[in-house]
Design a protein around this motif. Structure first.
Motif, PDB file in Angstrom:
ATOM      1  N   GLU A   1      -2.673  -2.720  -3.610  1.00 53.19           N
ATOM      2  CA  GLU A   1      -3.969  -2.319  -3.073  1.00 53.19           C
ATOM      3  C   GLU A   1      -4.567  -1.155  -3.854  1.00 53.19           C
ATOM      4  O   GLU A   1      -5.749  -1.165  -4.208  1.00 53.19           O
ATOM      5  CB  GLU A   1      -3.802  -1.931  -1.602  1.00 53.19           C
ATOM      6  CG  GLU A   1      -5.081  -1.465  -0.935  1.00 53.19           C
ATOM      7  CD  GLU A   1      -4.830  -0.999   0.488  1.00 53.19           C
ATOM      8  OE1 GLU A   1      -5.414   0.036   0.877  1.00 53.19           O
ATOM      9  OE2 GLU A   1      -4.056  -1.668   1.199  1.00 53.19           O
ATOM     10  N   LYS A   2      -3.751  -0.134  -4.125  1.00 53.00           N
ATOM     11  CA  LYS A   2      -4.263   1.068  -4.781  1.00 53.00           C
ATOM     12  C   LYS A   2      -4.196   1.014  -6.296  1.00 53.00           C
ATOM     13  O   LYS A   2      -4.704   1.887  -6.990  1.00 53.00           O
ATOM     14  CB  LYS A   2      -3.489   2.288  -4.276  1.00 53.00           C
ATOM     15  CG  LYS A   2      -3.659   2.509  -2.788  1.00 53.00           C
ATOM     16  CD  LYS A   2      -2.866   3.712  -2.297  1.00 53.00           C
ATOM     17  CE  LYS A   2      -3.069   3.921  -0.806  1.00 53.00           C
ATOM     18  NZ  LYS A   2      -2.291   5.072  -0.289  1.00 53.00           N
ATOM     19  N   ARG A   3      -3.488  -0.004  -6.808  1.00 50.40           N
ATOM     20  CA  ARG A   3      -3.373  -0.194  -8.254  1.00 50.40           C
ATOM     21  C   ARG A   3      -2.836   1.054  -8.950  1.00 50.40           C
ATOM     22  O   ARG A   3      -3.375   1.502  -9.960  1.00 50.40           O
ATOM     23  CB  ARG A   3      -4.729  -0.587  -8.852  1.00 50.40           C
ATOM     24  CG  ARG A   3      -5.264  -1.909  -8.330  1.00 50.40           C
ATOM     25  CD  ARG A   3      -6.682  -2.153  -8.786  1.00 50.40           C
ATOM     26  NE  ARG A   3      -7.159  -3.449  -8.357  1.00 50.40           N
ATOM     27  CZ  ARG A   3      -8.412  -3.887  -8.535  1.00 50.40           C
ATOM     28  NH1 ARG A   3      -9.300  -3.097  -9.110  1.00 50.40           N
ATOM     29  NH2 ARG A   3      -8.770  -5.086  -8.126  1.00 50.40           N
ATOM     30  N   ASN A   4      -1.801   1.611  -8.360  1.00 48.81           N
ATOM     31  CA  ASN A   4      -1.238   2.820  -8.937  1.00 48.81           C
ATOM     32  C   ASN A   4       0.182   3.023  -8.419  1.00 48.81           C
ATOM     33  O   ASN A   4       0.667   2.279  -7.575  1.00 48.81           O
ATOM     34  CB  ASN A   4      -2.093   4.044  -8.590  1.00 48.81           C
ATOM     35  CG  ASN A   4      -2.014   5.107  -9.675  1.00 48.81           C
ATOM     36  OD1 ASN A   4      -0.957   5.377 -10.216  1.00 48.81           O
ATOM     37  ND2 ASN A   4      -3.153   5.701  -9.999  1.00 48.81           N
TER      38      ASN A   4
ATOM     39  N   SER B   1       0.818  -1.211   0.000  1.00 52.54           N
ATOM     40  CA  SER B   1       0.000   0.000   0.000  1.00 52.54           C
ATOM     41  C   SER B   1       0.855   1.266   0.000  1.00 52.54           C
ATOM     42  O   SER B   1       0.867   2.015  -0.980  1.00 52.54           O
ATOM     43  CB  SER B   1      -0.930   0.000   1.223  1.00 52.54           C
ATOM     44  OG  SER B   1      -1.708   1.177   1.262  1.00 52.54           O
ATOM     45  N   ALA B   2       1.585   1.490   1.084  1.00 52.22           N
ATOM     46  CA  ALA B   2       2.363   2.725   1.227  1.00 52.22           C
ATOM     47  C   ALA B   2       3.748   2.574   0.616  1.00 52.22           C
ATOM     48  O   ALA B   2       4.305   1.475   0.571  1.00 52.22           O
ATOM     49  CB  ALA B   2       2.478   3.092   2.701  1.00 52.22           C
ATOM     50  N   PRO B   3       4.338   3.682   0.133  1.00 52.65           N
ATOM     51  CA  PRO B   3       5.700   3.615  -0.422  1.00 52.65           C
ATOM     52  C   PRO B   3       6.719   3.227   0.640  1.00 52.65           C
ATOM     53  O   PRO B   3       6.565   3.590   1.814  1.00 52.65           O
ATOM     54  CB  PRO B   3       5.932   5.031  -0.946  1.00 52.65           C
ATOM     55  CG  PRO B   3       4.991   5.886  -0.181  1.00 52.65           C
ATOM     56  CD  PRO B   3       3.785   5.045   0.087  1.00 52.65           C
ATOM     57  N   GLU B   4       7.728   2.484   0.245  1.00 57.60           N
ATOM     58  CA  GLU B   4       8.738   2.003   1.177  1.00 57.60           C
ATOM     59  C   GLU B   4      10.137   2.527   0.855  1.00 57.60           C
ATOM     60  O   GLU B   4      11.072   2.313   1.621  1.00 57.60           O
ATOM     61  CB  GLU B   4       8.745   0.472   1.186  1.00 57.60           C
ATOM     62  CG  GLU B   4       7.404  -0.131   1.597  1.00 57.60           C
ATOM     63  CD  GLU B   4       7.377  -1.649   1.460  1.00 57.60           C
ATOM     64  OE1 GLU B   4       8.451  -2.235   1.177  1.00 57.60           O
ATOM     65  OE2 GLU B   4       6.300  -2.251   1.631  1.00 57.60           O
TER      66      GLU B   4
END
Length: 523
Positions: free
Chosen positions: A504-507, A468-471
């Motif tokens: 999850e966000k498909r982006n 989901s979130a950038p790592e």
């Protein structure tokens, strides 16, 4: 002194017409001479529009002893023109056959033409018996071995490859017909079959175990197509005003373990239109190929470099079509190198040239993206941003690209549910622009996902898929492994770009950069 210009033989497959009407002709008779010194059964696979039919017609005129057509060619002073052989030529080049009855009608029509030419009326009602009888009577009538030439032997099957029941019925009909060749061995002087694909001997040439496949053969690699020397000599009058390196980049590169060749159809259209375009690719959209690659969830960057055994490359049948074999046989991949491991050769495959890489990726985007017109606009925008160095704009454009894919398209399209989809969409947009791209470039610290050389910059891309979130892992890998060091010697600014896609966000959720030169647009 440059020789005078001649007529361009665009679409002409008749040897006599080319020789009698002052068209350009690349002398392929050294190959014909080599082949005809052996009494044998030969098979050659080459992509469409590569000159197979013209070479077959050259063999026909040669065996029929039409000496005037071969004046000033390599074979003229080596051939015995006092001897000629009866020739049976069968071609499936015209039209699409949709059922077994249509195949029978075409065979009867062509056999009847040969019978009429030699005043030998038909004595059997079925094509197989009629073919065998014709061969035997021609040998008896002339006292000479018969030459059998089959052009596009596989076309009836390939035309119906997406309809297996029809394709299998036609395959069985053709197998029955081709079995005559082995049965007639005592009456034959020479046999040559050409096609696009190489069906397994078991499925189509049952019993014809002495078929000499010269498809991947160093000596015959340039049997069709034009070599570098051909372009610089035969077509020298056409080169003025054209960038020689661009000709090479666009159209050269096809290789069958020997000398590389240009696609002849492309060069003739280039010389006629004076424009660099995917002429060959535009003559037939590979719809079936694109659908198959999409159905198999092919990671499109992988197409830049595939690996295959020599056995796999020659495996092809209605119900068994390996991706590598299909792409190689149809001309969308060619041999880059070969390694021998034990008793078997292993090939590394690549796109032959810019035309195929660009054209195929444009076609693949129709399967990867729901709206081809939107994809075209995105490609144009990405190109302009690279040209201006607007990397912040590129980040926004990529986000808009993925956001523009409707959720229902993800739900109804299994292609979009595998991780490689994100990188495939990204890569294919760049490849479709014809940019200078290197994938998985090896360094002493690992592999760079994608390198793009454009203008006065080098861009190194690394992709990661996150939940989901950038790592921050993508950019960190580029920096920690010192991937840029490999390119320092080129003296160009090197920009590092790490991109993270969210399942999850498909982006795109992460787009981090380390720029060689700080720009006003940098974040």
């Amino acid at each position: 002194m440059t020789p005078p210009r001649r007529k361009l033989p665009i679409g002409i497959q008749t040897f006599a017409k080319i020789r009698e009407a002052d068209y350009y002709y690349v002398d392929k008779t050294p190959m014909a001479w080599r082949l005809t010194q052996e009494s044998g059964y030969f098979f050659l696979s080459r992509p469409r529009r590569f000159g197979k039919s013209l070479f077959l017609d050259t063999l026909k005129e040669l065996f029929q002893g039409n000496e005037l057509l071969f004046r000033n060619l390599y074979i003229h002073d080596r051939w015995d023109w006092t001897q000629s052989c009866p020739v049976i030529r069968i071609s499936f080049g015209g039209g699409v056959l949709k059922h077994l009855q249509a195949l029978g009608e075409v065979l009867h029509q062509q056999l009847e033409e040969h019978e009429r030419r030699h005043a030998l009326p038909a004595r059997y009602p079925d094509p197989r018996s009629r073919f065998r009888d014709l061969i035997a009577r021609l040998r008896e009538q002339t006292g000479r071995g018969v030459v059998v030439l089959v052009d596009e032997y596989d076309k009836p099957i390939l035309d119906n490859i997406t309809e297996p029941e029809i394709a299998l019925a036609l395959r069985e009909g053709l197998r029955d017909f081709y079995s005559v060749i082995k049965d007639s061995d005592a009456h034959l002087r020479f046999v040559f079959l050409t096609g696009v694909s190489k069906f397994s001997k078991v499925s189509l040439f049952s019993g014809l175990n002495n078929l000499n496949d010269i498809t991947v053969d160093t000596a015959y690699s340039p049997i069709c197509g034009y070599t570098e020397a051909d372009v610089d000599t035969v077509f020298a009058p056409e080169l003025d005003g054209l960038d020689r390196e661009e000709i090479r980049r666009w159209y050269n590169g096809y290789n069958w373990l020997g000398e590389t060749v240009y696609n002849p159809f492309d060069l003739l259209l280039l010389f006629d239109k004076r424009q660099f375009r995917p002429w060959w690719f535009e003559t037939g959209t590979p719809t079936f190929l694109v659908k198959l690659l999409a159905a198999r969830r092919t990671w499109t960057p992988r197409l830049e470099q595939m690996h295959s055994s020599s056995t796999l490359l020659s495996t092809f049948d209605v119900d068994d079509i390996p991706t590598e074999a299909l792409m190689f046989q149809t001309g969308y991949l060619t041999i880059a190198s070969v390694d021998t491991m034990g008793a078997e050769g292993f090939f590394t495959l690549r796109y032959p040239n810019l035309e195929v890489r660009q054209g195929l990726n444009v076609a693949l985007l129709s399967a990867l993206m729901p709206d081809p017109q939107d994809s075209l606009a995105r490609r144009r925008a990405l190109y302009l941003m690279l040209r201006s160095g607007d990397l912040r704009g590129m980040a926004a454009e990529l986000h808009a690209l993925y956001a523009g894919i409707p959720h229902h398209w993800y739900d109804n399209n299994p292609i979009a549910h595998y991780e490689g989809y994100y990188a495939s969409v990204f890569y294919s947009h760049f490849a479709a622009l014809g940019l200078d791209i290197v994938l998985e470039d090896i360094t002493n610290r690992g592999r760079i996902d994608m390198t793009v050389k454009f203008g006065d910059h080098i861009y190194l891309f690394e992709f990661k898929v996150v939940e989901s979130a950038p790592e921050g892992r993508a950019l960190r890998q580029l920096k920690d492994k010192g991937y840029a060091e490999k390119y320092r010697a080129e003296g160009l600014p090197i920009d590092l770009i790490g991109i993270e896609f969210s399942r999850e966000k498909r982006n795109v959720v992460g787009f981090e950069m380390e720029l060689a030169i700080e720009r006003d647009d940098a974040p």
